[in-house]
Design a protein around this motif. Structure first.
Motif, short mmCIF file in Angstrom:
data_model
loop_
_atom_site.label_atom_id
_atom_site.label_comp_id
_atom_site.label_asym_id
_atom_site.label_seq_id
_atom_site.Cartn_x
_atom_site.Cartn_y
_atom_site.Cartn_z
N GLU A 70 -6.37 -0.12 5.94
CA GLU A 70 -6.46 -1.52 5.47
C GLU A 70 -5.18 -2.17 4.93
N TRP A 71 -4.80 -3.19 5.15
CA TRP A 71 -3.48 -3.96 4.63
C TRP A 71 -3.76 -5.25 4.63
N ILE A 72 -2.68 -6.07 4.10
CA ILE A 72 -2.55 -7.57 4.16
C ILE A 72 -1.42 -7.93 5.16
N GLU A 73 -1.67 -8.67 5.99
CA GLU A 73 -0.90 -9.22 7.06
C GLU A 73 -0.49 -10.68 6.78
N PHE A 74 0.75 -11.00 6.94
CA PHE A 74 1.13 -12.65 7.06
C PHE A 74 1.69 -12.79 8.43
N HIS A 75 0.97 -13.84 9.05
CA HIS A 75 1.45 -14.38 10.28
C HIS A 75 1.75 -15.75 10.16
N THR A 76 3.17 -15.95 10.20
CA THR A 76 3.84 -17.14 9.71
C THR A 76 3.42 -18.44 10.17
N HIS A 77 2.60 -18.41 11.38
CA HIS A 77 2.29 -19.74 11.75
C HIS A 77 0.54 -19.65 12.16
N SER A 78 0.11 -18.58 11.42
CA SER A 78 -1.46 -18.99 11.54
C SER A 78 -2.31 -18.72 10.33
N GLY A 79 -1.39 -17.61 9.36
CA GLY A 79 -2.25 -17.25 8.05
C GLY A 79 -1.96 -16.00 7.34
N ILE A 80 -2.67 -15.63 6.41
CA ILE A 80 -2.87 -14.45 5.90
C ILE A 80 -4.08 -13.72 5.93
N PHE A 81 -4.12 -12.56 6.15
CA PHE A 81 -5.32 -11.97 6.83
C PHE A 81 -5.48 -10.55 6.30
N GLN A 82 -6.44 -10.25 5.82
CA GLN A 82 -6.69 -8.72 5.18
C GLN A 82 -7.55 -8.02 6.34
N ARG A 83 -6.94 -6.90 6.97
CA ARG A 83 -7.48 -6.46 8.34
C ARG A 83 -7.59 -4.78 8.23
N ARG A 84 -8.53 -4.38 8.48
CA ARG A 84 -8.87 -3.03 8.36
C ARG A 84 -9.01 -2.41 9.94
N TYR A 85 -7.94 -1.51 10.28
CA TYR A 85 -8.24 -0.88 11.37
C TYR A 85 -8.69 0.58 11.45
N GLU A 86 -9.17 1.13 12.65
CA GLU A 86 -9.70 2.55 12.69
C GLU A 86 -8.80 3.16 13.83
N ILE A 87 -8.33 4.49 13.85
CA ILE A 87 -7.64 5.04 14.86
C ILE A 87 -8.49 6.42 14.82
N ASP A 88 -8.93 6.63 16.16
CA ASP A 88 -9.90 7.82 16.49
C ASP A 88 -8.77 8.84 16.82
N LYS A 89 -9.16 10.12 15.98
CA LYS A 89 -8.17 11.14 16.01
C LYS A 89 -8.31 11.86 17.43
#
Length: 360
Positions: free
Chosen positions: A304-323
Motif C-alpha cells: 500500500e502506498w500513496i500515488e499522485f496522478h498529476t491530472h487526476s488526483g492523490i490516491f491511497q492504493r493497496r495491491y496484492e501480488i499472488d506468489k
C-alpha cells in the motif's frame, strides 16, 4: 514608459546587434538599455539556479551532465536499506530526465539514446528471464503525444526495432497528399495500431522476474505501473504519475493548487474539492505517513502506498501480488512463455480528485 515586455526586449536586442554589425550608432534609450540589462541579469540568475540544481544531483550520482551515455549509478552498489529509499531514487531519476534534458538529447530520434541500463540499475531486484534479451527504450509519437516504452529485445534484433519504428514514421510522412484526409487518418491509425502491437509484444513487463521479498515485490509492482509513467509529451501528459514519499511533495501540490494565477499566465487550472485539499495536510503530517506498507504472507504480498496522478488526483492504493503467479527465471531454450496477470488492485481511497479545466 510602461515596463518593457520580453518580446519587446528581444526586438531591441536584435536592433542592437544589427547596429553593431552595420557599424551604426545605437538608437536605444537609456531606459531600453537598462531593461535589456535587467532581463539579461534575470536570465543569468535562472541559469545559475539550474546549474546549482544540476551540481547537487551530480554530487549524489556518478552521472556526467555532458555525457548522458555514462551509467547512472548510486555511489553504493548495495541494495536499498528501505523501500522508501528505492522510491526516492527512481523518482529522482525520472524527475532529473524531465527537468534537465530535451527529448531529442536524452531519447534520440526514437529512444535509442536513453540510458536504459543506468535506469534499470535502479531496479536492482528486477532481472530479465532470458539472457538473450536486453533492456531497450523506444520513444514513440502519434501526432498528439509522446511516450516511452521499456522493451526486452533480443540482442541481435535491437537495431531492427528502431528501424521498424523509423519506417512507420517515414512511410506516414510519405503518404500522398491527394488522398482524402479521413482516409489518410484511417491509414495512420492502422499503422499506429500495428506499431503499438509490435511494442506491446516486446514489452519488458512480461519478460522479467524477481524474488518474492519485500523489495522484490515493491520494485516489481513499481516497474509494472510506474516505470514508463514519465517524460510524456503534449496530450500524453495526463498519464504522468509517481509514488509520493515525503510531506514536502504534498505541500508542493497544495501550494501549486492554491497559487493565484499571475498576470499573463495561461490558467492551467483544475477543479477540486477545497475541503479535501485542506485535509491533505491534516492526514499527512510527516514523511512517516507516506511510507509504503508491505506485508508478506505465505502465498501473497500486500503493498500500500500513496500515488499522485498529476491530472487526476492523490490516491491511497493497496495491491496484492499472488506468489503462485510471480514470474520466475525461464530457461534460455524456452522461447514461448507468458506471465499471468498477478497484480490486483484491492483497495482505492481518493484523498483528492482533480478535473482539468483546460485542454492541451
Amino acid at each position: 514608459m510602461d515596463e518593457i515586455g520580453k518580446d519587446e526586449i528581444l526586438k531591441l536586442k536584435r536592433e542592437k546587434l544589427k547596429a553593431r554589425l552595420l557599424g551604426l550608432p545605437e538608437s536605444l534609450s537609456e531606459e531600453e538599455k537598462e531593461a535589456i540589462k535587467k532581463w539579461e541579469i534575470s536570465l543569468k540568475i535562472k541559469e545559475d539556479e539550474k546549474l546549482e540544481a544540476i551540481s547537487q544531483y551530480r554530487s549524489q550520482y556518478s552521472l556526467d551532465i555532458n555525457d548522458i551515455e555514462l551509467p547512472w549509478k548510486p555511489k553504493t552498489d548495495s541494495h536499498y536499506s528501505t523501500p522508501t529509499q528505492f522510491l526516492i531514487e527512481v523518482n529522482k531519476f525520472q524527475d532529473y530526465i524531465e527537468r534537465y534534458f530535451l527529448h531529442e538529447e536524452i531519447f534520440g530520434e526514437f529512444g535509442e539514446k536513453f540510458p536504459i541500463e543506468s535506469y534499470m540499475r535502479i531496479y536492482d531486484m528486477i532481472k530479465l528471464q532470458q539472457s538473450k534479451f536486453k533492456f531497450r527504450c523506444a520513444y514513440t509519437h502519434d501526432g498528439l503525444g509522446g511516450w516511452l516504452n521499456i522493451l526486452a529485445v533480443n540482442q541481435s534484433k535491437a537495431i531492427s526495432i528502431y528501424n521498424n519504428i523509423k519506417l512507420f514514421f517515414s512511410s506516414d510522412n510519405k503518404e500522398p497528399t491527394k488522398v482524402d484526409f479521413k482516409e489518410r487518418w484511417s491509414r495512420r491509425e492502422e499503422s499506429l495500431s500495428r506499431l503499438r502491437m509490435l511494442l506491446d509484444s516486446l514489452s519488458a513487463k512480461d519478460k522479467i522476474y524477481t524474488s518474492f521479498s519485500e523489495l522484490g515485490c515493491l520494485q516489481y509492482l513499481h516497474f509494472i505501473n510506474f516505470s514508463e509513467a514519465f517524460a510524456f509529451e503534449w496530450h500524453s501528459l495526463p498519464r504522468r504519475k509517481y509514488v509520493l514519499t515525503s510531506i514536502s511533495e504534498i505541500q508542493k501540490i497544495y501550494e501549486n493548487l492554491k497559487r493565484p494565477i499571475l498576470e499573463g499566465e495561461i490558467p492551467y487550472r483544475f477543479k477540486f474539492d477545497e475541503d479535501k485539499l485542506e485535509n491533505l495536510l491534516k492526514i499527512f503530517k510527516s514523511d512517516e505517513d507516506l511510507k509504503p506498507s508491505i506485508v508478506m504472507y505465505d502465498n501473497k504480498c500486500s503493498i500500500e502506498w500513496i500515488e499522485f496522478h498529476t491530472h487526476s488526483g492523490i490516491f491511497q492504493r493497496r495491491y496484492e501480488i499472488d506468489k503462485s503467479l510471480m514470474p520466475c527465471k525461464s530457461l534460455d531454450d524456452i522461447s514461448n512463455y507468458a506471465v499471468p496477470t498477478n497484480v490486483r488492485l484491492v483497495s482505492d481511497i481518493d484523498h483528492l480528485n482533480l478535473s482539468p479545466l483546460f485542454r492541451y
